[in-house]
Design an enzyme around this catalytic site. Structure first.
Site, PDB file in Angstrom:
ATOM      1  N   MET A  67       9.837  24.009  -0.510  1.00  0.00           N
ATOM      2  CA  MET A  67       8.959  23.069  -0.959  1.00  0.00           C
ATOM      3  C   MET A  67      10.049  22.216  -1.914  1.00  0.00           C
ATOM      4  O   MET A  67       9.897  21.037  -1.969  1.00  0.00           O
ATOM      5  CB  MET A  67       7.757  23.589  -1.861  1.00  0.00           C
ATOM      6  CG  MET A  67       6.953  22.486  -2.458  1.00  0.00           C
ATOM      7  SD  MET A  67       5.840  23.241  -3.612  1.00  0.00           S
ATOM      8  CE  MET A  67       4.689  24.038  -2.480  1.00  0.00           C
TER       9      MET A  67
ATOM     10  N   TYR B  73      13.675  31.454   3.876  1.00  0.00           N
ATOM     11  CA  TYR B  73      12.397  32.095   4.196  1.00  0.00           C
ATOM     12  C   TYR B  73      12.601  32.391   5.866  1.00  0.00           C
ATOM     13  O   TYR B  73      13.132  31.806   6.467  1.00  0.00           O
ATOM     14  CB  TYR B  73      11.183  31.188   4.153  1.00  0.00           C
ATOM     15  CG  TYR B  73      10.912  31.029   2.789  1.00  0.00           C
ATOM     16  CD1 TYR B  73      10.390  32.117   1.987  1.00  0.00           C
ATOM     17  CD2 TYR B  73      10.801  29.516   2.144  1.00  0.00           C
ATOM     18  CE1 TYR B  73      10.182  31.931   0.614  1.00  0.00           C
ATOM     19  CE2 TYR B  73      10.133  29.493   0.791  1.00  0.00           C
ATOM     20  CZ  TYR B  73       9.945  30.346   0.026  1.00  0.00           C
ATOM     21  OH  TYR B  73       9.517  30.571  -1.302  1.00  0.00           O
TER      22      TYR B  73
ATOM     23  N   LYS C 281       0.907  -1.198  -0.034  1.00  0.00           N
ATOM     24  CA  LYS C 281      -0.084  -0.061   0.138  1.00  0.00           C
ATOM     25  C   LYS C 281       0.974   1.333   0.043  1.00  0.00           C
ATOM     26  O   LYS C 281       1.919   1.081   0.493  1.00  0.00           O
ATOM     27  CB  LYS C 281      -1.073  -0.042   1.149  1.00  0.00           C
ATOM     28  CG  LYS C 281      -0.341  -0.037   2.583  1.00  0.00           C
ATOM     29  CD  LYS C 281      -1.178  -0.636   3.768  1.00  0.00           C
ATOM     30  CE  LYS C 281      -0.567  -0.567   5.017  1.00  0.00           C
ATOM     31  NZ  LYS C 281      -1.461  -0.991   6.051  1.00  0.00           N
TER      32      LYS C 281
HETATM   33  C1  LIG Z   1      -0.497  -1.892   6.716  1.00  0.00           C
HETATM   34  C2  LIG Z   1      -1.204  -2.919   7.049  1.00  0.00           C
HETATM   35  C3  LIG Z   1      -0.407  -4.493   7.416  1.00  0.00           C
HETATM   36  C4  LIG Z   1       1.280  -4.204   7.513  1.00  0.00           C
HETATM   37  O1  LIG Z   1       1.526  -3.758   8.473  1.00  0.00           O
HETATM   38  P1  LIG Z   1       3.047  -3.342   8.928  1.00  0.00           P
HETATM   39  O2  LIG Z   1       3.208  -3.183  10.260  1.00  0.00           O
HETATM   40  O3  LIG Z   1       3.765  -2.381   7.960  1.00  0.00           O
HETATM   41  O4  LIG Z   1       3.721  -4.757   8.815  1.00  0.00           O
HETATM   42  C5  LIG Z   1      -0.913  -5.407   7.733  1.00  0.00           C
HETATM   43  N1  LIG Z   1      -2.327  -5.431   7.952  1.00  0.00           N
HETATM   44  C6  LIG Z   1      -3.305  -4.409   7.670  1.00  0.00           C
HETATM   45  C7  LIG Z   1      -4.756  -4.633   7.706  1.00  0.00           C
HETATM   46  C8  LIG Z   1      -2.656  -3.256   7.349  1.00  0.00           C
HETATM   47  O5  LIG Z   1      -3.608  -2.180   7.281  1.00  0.00           O
END
Ligand SMILES: *Cc1c(COP(=O)(O)O)cnc(C)c1O
Length: 710
Positions: free
Chosen positions: A651, A602, A375
């Site tokens: 940025m 800045y 993800k």
């Molecule tokens: C993100 C996520 C994981 C992975 O978690 P880590 O701690 O990065 O290993 C596993 N299960 C779910 C449901 C998650 O949202």
């Protein structure tokens, strides 16, 4: 939209196809058997050119046909390349053309016919055909959906057939034969960019897009059967005397459909070199036919070199291959594949990823696989790069947060189960099916929404065992059973998520055990009610490290896979050695001297207390570097030395103090995360300075950074 995925099978088959084209033009078996030669050159070898067309369609056209892409750059690049080869080929064959007197008495119509359809030499029709064909498919895709484009292409192919292998069928019909006669003033064959190329280009694009392809076995059987049909078709038409030409058959379409899938799945090392020599063999072999015949005449070896068709074929092939190899080795035709690092980039350490996968796999109980969390662009690393690499290591299950993340992986040919962990809006349910994704059932009411979609959807059911986030509550057995009763849900797994697996306190450990017990109770209840749960999973990184006995069928590891844990303390205590996969680097834009008392950035927050030197690093918070690292909180590494961040991070830039680093110049590399000399900065260091966890630092790393695997 163009694939950078490598298909070794396609590369190798291109070479085979090029050698088949030489067969067509030399008839290797004619000395021995007319029928055997007809079979080889007029039937089998007819797969070669459609194959080339399909490869072009496969790589260039899916974006236009399926995603309505408006970015014409890849198409124009493709046209440029084909036009360049066409121009080179025209020049190569010019002396032969002049010698043969081809250009005598040409009128404008002849020139157009030659340039657009026939080519200036008998095999050169292919290049204008692939350009014209791709242009037609592209223009059709502007107005019509894919299916309609396919129908139009098939219709054009049908018209082509009647002017080719099936000419006999229409030659008795006066209207039609007049029409075809008229057409043959414009081009010599219907095997051209208008009638012949579009269907194969479209079919190639289709196979490049589709994720549901035939199995290897099905493709092999389909190909063998279609080839049999085509053999019968070819000989029958030949005996009927219907063939005006013999490039186009009905059975050629299914033949190519199955053959292409076979070749696509042919597991071979990618060969860019093979790819380029195939093109050159195609372009050059007619010249060597002339050369071999000429040489035979001069040396008086015609009996051997020309009369024996097989030796003739071999001589032409060997010379063409040798020449193609020579040309492909010429520097101007060798694309420099070295990645030129630009402003700022992310480097992924392949060896570190392999090391982490091995280390984590060693913790898995029997029957458990990794299901890496890809993800948020693989925690900033680059989802496609990482998951493809994992695919190569035999990882066949992934989890993502959103349906779009899953689709992105599929579009880039990632194989295996892809579980969407989070909420998918009903608007996007069709994407779940199109990209063969598995959706998480968030609770009973979400199950009903999914069920109402009316089509089968693969799901894993999430159970909330105490985190109080996603999932149906574990004590609500009746609700969970009702989820299992939904007709349209194809339930392939059940899972839960731990929320204090990283904590060492007595209460936390107790809580984790309570979570596990609640989960197993649900499974037991489901069994009692006659429901089976194919796959069960509980743990993520921390769970696997500290409770490997709970891992069941999948370990959804995220952060650990990338070689660190959420904090430095966690990483040190976890008991296995992990290696950070990601480094992040940027160029130094320029170096500037400041006099004592001058200020920078800045708010003029950096003030030079004495004569001082700063460097402008071409990276800022827009790339994901937390702004809280401003004013000396964070530093970067230059030549293995720490350079504190000076003033406020902007940025796109940040200033660093390089007063104690000699000889820094524009274009040098600054390491923001990673190793430089003996110094190392990790994502955990940045997290500590920013008051967060490494997961947040990594997942916010900018989209605009280039990523490369080394
Ligand atoms: C993100 C996520 C994981 C992975 O978690 P880590 O701690 O990065 O290993 C596993 N299960 C779910 C449901 C998650 O949202």
């Amino acid at each position: 939209m163009t694939k950078d995925k490598q298909y070794g099978g396609l590369d190798t088959f291109k070479l085979i196809a090029a050698l088949l084209v030489i067969c067509i033009h030399t008839s290797p078996l004619i000395t021995f058997s007319v029928n055997a030669d007809f079979f080889l050159t007029r039937i089998v070898a007819r797969i070669a050119v459609p194959f080339f067309l399909m490869v072009s369609g496969f790589f260039v056209l899916p974006g236009y046909l399926f995603e309505r892409s408006r970015d014409t750059h890849p198409l124009i690049q493709f046209f440029k390349k084909a036009a360049f080869l066409y121009a080179v080929a025209i020049i190569i064959y010019l002396p032969v053309n002049l010698y043969a007197g081809l250009f005598k008495g040409l009128d404008v119509a002849d020139v157009i016919r030659m340039a657009l359809f026939d080519g200036t030499f008998y095999h050169l029709w292919y290049l204008p055909a692939v350009i014209l064909g791709a242009l037609i498919v592209f223009l059709l895709s502007r107005r019509l959906p894919f299916h309609a484009v396919m129908v139009v292409s098939l219709f054009l192919y049908g018209i082509g057939l009647m002017g080719d292998s099936y000419f006999g069928a229409i030659s008795g019909v006066p209207v039609l034969s007049t029409a075809y006669d008229a057409m043959f003033h414009v081009f010599s064959y219907t095997r051209n960019g208008l009638f012949y190329a579009p269907v194969f280009l479209t079919m190639g694009a289709w196979l490049g897009h589709s994720t549901r392809t035939c199995s290897m076995k099905m493709s092999a059987v389909g190909f063998a059967f279609s080839m049999m049909l085509m053999t019968v078709e070819g000989f029958a038409l030949h005996h009927l005397g219907w063939q005006r030409h013999d490039s186009m058959y009905l059975a050629l379409l299914p033949c190519m459909y199955f053959l292409y899938q076979l070749v696509m799945k042919w597991d071979r090392k990618p060969g860019p070199f093979l790819r380029s020599i195939s093109t050159w063999i195609y372009l050059i072999h007619p010249l060597f036919i002339v050369v071999v015949r000429g040489a035979a005449k001069v040396t008086g070896l015609e009996d051997m070199l020309v009369q024996n068709s097989l030796i003739h074929y071999l001589a032409v092939s060997v010379l063409s291959v040798l020449f193609a190899v020579l040309i492909a080795k010429l520097p101007i035709f060798r694309k420099k594949k070295v990645f030129q690092k630009g402003r700022a980039w992310i480097e992924l350490d392949r060896a570190a990823l392999h090391h982490n996968v091995d280390a984590l796999r060693a913790l898995l109980p029997n029957g458990c696989e990794l299901m890496p969390a890809i993800k948020t662009n693989a925690y900033g690393h680059g989802a496609v790069l990482i998951s493809r690499e994992l695919n190569c290591m035999g990882v066949n299950a992934f989890c993502v947060a959103t349906v779009q993340e899953g689709a992105e992986l599929r579009k880039n040919s990632v194989n295996g189960t892809i579980l969407v962990l989070g909420y998918t809006h009903p608007r996007d349910f069709s994407l779940l099916r199109r990209y063969n994704l598995t959706q998480t059932v968030l609770d009973l009411s979400y199950a009903k929404v999914l069920d109402r979609y009316g089509k089968k959807i693969s799901v894993h059911v999430k159970i909330d065992t105490g985190m109080s986030r996603l999932g149906e509550r574990s004590e609500k057995i009746e609700e969970i059973i009702r989820i299992f009763q939904c007709k349209n849900l194809k339930i392939e797994g059940v899972f839960t998520h731990l929320c204090v697996a990283d904590e060492t306190s007595h209460e936390s450990i107790k809580f984790t055990h309570t979570q596990a017990k609640a989960f197993y109770d649900v499974i037991a209840e489901l069994h009692q009610h006659g429901f089976t749960c194919p796959k069960k999973h509980i743990v993520s990184s921390d769970g696997l490290l500290y409770y490997p006995e709970l891992a069941e069928n999948y370990a959804r590891v995220g952060i650990a896979l990338y070689g660190i844990l959420s904090t430095r303390a966690d990483t040190e205590r976890c008991g296995i050695s992990l290696e950070p996969v990601l480094s992040i680097k940027a160029r130094i834009a320029l170096v500037k001297d400041l006099f004592a008392g001058e200020a920078a950035g800045y708010g003029l927050q950096f003030v030079a207390s004495q004569d001082n030197r700063i460097a402008v690093v071409a990276m800022g918070y827009g790339d994901g570097i937390p702004r809280s690292l401003s004013c000396g909180v964070g530093s970067v590494l230059i030549q293995g030395i720490k350079a504190p961040i000076a003033g406020r991070i902007c940025m796109d830039q940040m200033l660093v103090d390089i007063s104690n680093i000699p000889n820094v110049k524009s274009g040098d590399v600054a390491v923001i995360i990673g190793q430089s000399g003996n110094e190392r900065i990790t994502a955990c260091d940045l997290a500590e300075q920013d008051g967060t966890i490494s997961n947040e630092i990594l997942s916010r790393l900018g989209e605009r950074l280039e990523r490369l695997l080394i």
